[in-house]
Design a protein around this motif. Structure first.
Motif, PDB file in Angstrom:
ATOM      1  N   ALA A  68      11.517   5.642 -16.382  1.00  0.00           N
ATOM      2  CA  ALA A  68      12.765   5.746 -15.619  1.00  0.00           C
ATOM      3  C   ALA A  68      12.460   6.060 -14.157  1.00  0.00           C
ATOM      4  N   CYS A  69      11.486   6.931 -13.958  1.00  0.00           N
ATOM      5  CA  CYS A  69      11.095   7.285 -12.594  1.00  0.00           C
ATOM      6  C   CYS A  69      10.540   6.043 -11.876  1.00  0.00           C
ATOM      7  N   ALA A  70       9.730   5.268 -12.610  1.00  0.00           N
ATOM      8  CA  ALA A  70       9.160   4.035 -12.027  1.00  0.00           C
ATOM      9  C   ALA A  70      10.283   3.060 -11.662  1.00  0.00           C
ATOM     10  N   CYS A  71      11.283   2.942 -12.536  1.00  0.00           N
ATOM     11  CA  CYS A  71      12.433   2.055 -12.264  1.00  0.00           C
ATOM     12  C   CYS A  71      13.197   2.524 -11.030  1.00  0.00           C
ATOM     13  N   LEU A  72      13.403   3.829 -10.953  1.00  0.00           N
ATOM     14  CA  LEU A  72      14.136   4.401  -9.811  1.00  0.00           C
ATOM     15  C   LEU A  72      13.430   4.048  -8.498  1.00  0.00           C
ATOM     16  N   PRO A 114       5.889   4.090  11.168  1.00  0.00           N
ATOM     17  CA  PRO A 114       5.574   3.831   9.756  1.00  0.00           C
ATOM     18  C   PRO A 114       5.014   5.041   9.003  1.00  0.00           C
ATOM     19  N   ASP A 115       4.200   5.880   9.683  1.00  0.00           N
ATOM     20  CA  ASP A 115       3.629   7.051   8.991  1.00  0.00           C
ATOM     21  C   ASP A 115       4.706   8.080   8.650  1.00  0.00           C
ATOM     22  N   ASP A 116       5.566   8.362   9.624  1.00  0.00           N
ATOM     23  CA  ASP A 116       6.662   9.309   9.378  1.00  0.00           C
ATOM     24  C   ASP A 116       7.610   8.757   8.310  1.00  0.00           C
ATOM     25  N   ALA A 117       7.837   7.455   8.357  1.00  0.00           N
ATOM     26  CA  ALA A 117       8.742   6.835   7.375  1.00  0.00           C
ATOM     27  C   ALA A 117       8.152   6.967   5.967  1.00  0.00           C
ATOM     28  N   GLU A 118       6.841   6.816   5.855  1.00  0.00           N
ATOM     29  CA  GLU A 118       6.209   6.953   4.534  1.00  0.00           C
ATOM     30  C   GLU A 118       6.338   8.387   4.028  1.00  0.00           C
ATOM     31  N   GLU A 119       6.175   9.350   4.939  1.00  0.00           N
ATOM     32  CA  GLU A 119       6.339  10.755   4.535  1.00  0.00           C
ATOM     33  C   GLU A 119       7.752  11.008   4.012  1.00  0.00           C
ATOM     34  N   VAL A 120       8.730  10.471   4.736  1.00  0.00           N
ATOM     35  CA  VAL A 120      10.130  10.644   4.318  1.00  0.00           C
ATOM     36  C   VAL A 120      10.365   9.974   2.954  1.00  0.00           C
ATOM     37  N   LEU A 121       9.778   8.809   2.790  1.00  0.00           N
ATOM     38  CA  LEU A 121       9.912   8.087   1.509  1.00  0.00           C
ATOM     39  C   LEU A 121       9.379   8.952   0.358  1.00  0.00           C
ATOM     40  N   GLN A 122       8.187   9.497   0.564  1.00  0.00           N
ATOM     41  CA  GLN A 122       7.578  10.317  -0.501  1.00  0.00           C
ATOM     42  C   GLN A 122       8.401  11.589  -0.742  1.00  0.00           C
ATOM     43  N   GLU A 123       8.814  12.238   0.345  1.00  0.00           N
ATOM     44  CA  GLU A 123       9.616  13.467   0.212  1.00  0.00           C
ATOM     45  C   GLU A 123      10.908  13.185  -0.553  1.00  0.00           C
ATOM     46  N   THR A 124      11.506  12.031  -0.247  1.00  0.00           N
ATOM     47  CA  THR A 124      12.787  11.680  -0.882  1.00  0.00           C
ATOM     48  C   THR A 124      12.633  11.570  -2.396  1.00  0.00           C
ATOM     49  N   PHE A 125      11.607  10.847  -2.838  1.00  0.00           N
ATOM     50  CA  PHE A 125      11.478  10.635  -4.286  1.00  0.00           C
ATOM     51  C   PHE A 125      10.917  11.863  -5.000  1.00  0.00           C
ATOM     52  N   THR A 162       0.836  -1.219   0.000  1.00  0.00           N
ATOM     53  CA  THR A 162       0.000   0.000   0.000  1.00  0.00           C
ATOM     54  C   THR A 162       0.864   1.260   0.000  1.00  0.00           C
ATOM     55  N   VAL A 163       1.994   1.194   0.708  1.00  0.00           N
ATOM     56  CA  VAL A 163       2.911   2.342   0.757  1.00  0.00           C
ATOM     57  C   VAL A 163       3.523   2.553  -0.628  1.00  0.00           C
ATOM     58  N   GLU A 164       3.858   1.449  -1.284  1.00  0.00           N
ATOM     59  CA  GLU A 164       4.418   1.543  -2.638  1.00  0.00           C
ATOM     60  C   GLU A 164       3.382   2.138  -3.612  1.00  0.00           C
ATOM     61  N   TYR A 165       2.146   1.693  -3.508  1.00  0.00           N
ATOM     62  CA  TYR A 165       1.079   2.203  -4.379  1.00  0.00           C
ATOM     63  C   TYR A 165       0.922   3.710  -4.187  1.00  0.00           C
ATOM     64  N   ARG A 166       0.890   4.132  -2.912  1.00  0.00           N
ATOM     65  CA  ARG A 166       0.707   5.573  -2.645  1.00  0.00           C
ATOM     66  C   ARG A 166       1.907   6.371  -3.150  1.00  0.00           C
ATOM     67  N   LEU A 167       3.083   5.783  -3.071  1.00  0.00           N
ATOM     68  CA  LEU A 167       4.277   6.476  -3.567  1.00  0.00           C
ATOM     69  C   LEU A 167       4.183   6.672  -5.083  1.00  0.00           C
ATOM     70  N   PHE A 168       3.768   5.629  -5.789  1.00  0.00           N
ATOM     71  CA  PHE A 168       3.597   5.747  -7.241  1.00  0.00           C
ATOM     72  C   PHE A 168       2.540   6.812  -7.566  1.00  0.00           C
ATOM     73  N   ALA A 169       1.471   6.850  -6.751  1.00  0.00           N
ATOM     74  CA  ALA A 169       0.397   7.820  -7.004  1.00  0.00           C
ATOM     75  C   ALA A 169       0.894   9.247  -6.802  1.00  0.00           C
ATOM     76  N   VAL A 170       1.641   9.457  -5.734  1.00  0.00           N
ATOM     77  CA  VAL A 170       2.115  10.803  -5.402  1.00  0.00           C
ATOM     78  C   VAL A 170       3.118  11.309  -6.460  1.00  0.00           C
ATOM     79  N   LEU A 171       3.749  10.373  -7.162  1.00  0.00           N
ATOM     80  CA  LEU A 171       4.717  10.747  -8.208  1.00  0.00           C
ATOM     81  C   LEU A 171       4.067  10.745  -9.608  1.00  0.00           C
TER      82      LEU A 171
END
Lengths: 93, 199
Positions: free
Chosen positions: B28-32, B51-62, A73-82
């Motif tokens: 390429a972005c998907a591969c990254l 886990p919530d903070d980690a997800e935020e960091v993950l999104q911010e990073t990419f 689910t985290v991966e899905y949301r990451l793809f969505a946000v990008l």
């Protein structure tokens, strides 16, 4: 009280503790390695620190094989946000 | 690899992936993301233990990486660059958290004068295998989470992610000698925390 528990940290003990990291990482000069090893032979307190530090690092290194998994689910949301939803498989209707 | 399926062979090496990223190719972005997100998430969750903070960091990073990819000069590996962004983002979160932190041990005072205690969700990590006894793993993860943030960052990068001292210093933007000092303190502190279990 045993002689062992009365052991006080001498300069030598402090030096050993200061060099322990370099010793463990194999970065300590050979002559200092010899001195450190000689000290560990006779000082049980330092030997306990050395042994437990080694055990700690051994256990920590096992964590390399047990990385936290990225939840789907985290991966899905990451793809969505990008804006990469095109790569996310559609749920069957 | 589980989850979304991406053909990672489209770009045979890092240089071709980088070129495609700079051209803005979504593949390429998907591969990254597919290639590096698990490790970035692992660093974030170990740094933040949430886990919530980690997800935020993950999104911010990419988001930051995709936006600034043209600034990446290739002086380090792409993974190292991403880990630098993630580590800095995690440290920022920890600093923000410090400002809004409320002691979990403090009771919440209710209007009627009655105190209630917070229920804390277990933020334990989901391992990808069971090679290590889960009790030992939990104990280790909890002990690492107790390290002060600056020591924790060095320790995670050096001891768990397996970066060299020089690479760790580079990721954190600190000197090699400062990295060594922090690593030394972190190791001894962790040993102290685990000593009762190691006897």
């Amino acid at each position: 009280m045993s002689a062992q528990s009365q052991h006080t940290h001498t300069n030598s003990c402090h030096e050993v503790l200061a060099h322990l990291n370099d010793y463990i990482d194999g970065e300590l000069a050979p002559e200092l390695c010899e001195a450190l090893e000689a000290h560990l032979e006779v000082c049980e307190d330092c030997r306990v620190v050395f042994d437990t530090l080694n055990k700690t690092l051994y256990l920590v290194h096992q964590l390399r094989n047990t990385s936290p998994q990225l939840p789907e689910t985290v991966e899905y949301r990451l793809f969505a946000v990008l804006n990469l939803e095109q790569f996310v498989p559609k749920k069957p209707e | 690899m589980t989850g979304i399926e991406i053909d990672l062979d489209i770009y045979p090496d890092e240089a071709s992936l980088l070129e495609a990223l700079k051209r803005g190719e979504p593949e390429a972005c998907a591969c990254l993301v597919k290639q590096y997100a698990p490790r970035v998430y692992a660093i974030a969750i170990r740094m933040l233990n949430d886990p919530d903070d980690a997800e935020e960091v993950l999104q911010e990073t990419f988001i930051s990486a995709c936006k600034n990819i043209h600034k990446f000069e290739g002086r380090s590996a792409l993974g190292t660059w991403l880990h630098r962004i993630a580590t800095n983002a995690a440290l920022m979160h920890l600093r923000k958290r410090k400002h809004r932190e409320v002691s979990l041990d403090e009771p919440i005072e209710m209007a009627g004068g009655e105190d209630i205690y917070r229920e804390v969700e277990d933020g334990s990590l989901a391992p990808d295998d069971h090679a290590m006894n889960s009790e030992v793993r939990d104990m280790l993860e909890k002990a690492i989470a107790q390290l002060p943030e600056t020591l924790r960052a060095v320790f995670i990068l050096r001891e768990i992610e397996g970066y060299s001292t020089e690479e760790t210093a580079n990721i954190l933007g600190i000197s090699v000698s400062a990295t060594k000092v922090r690593l030394h303190r972190a190791r001894l502190r962790l040993r102290e925390l685990l000593a009762p279990y190691l006897a």
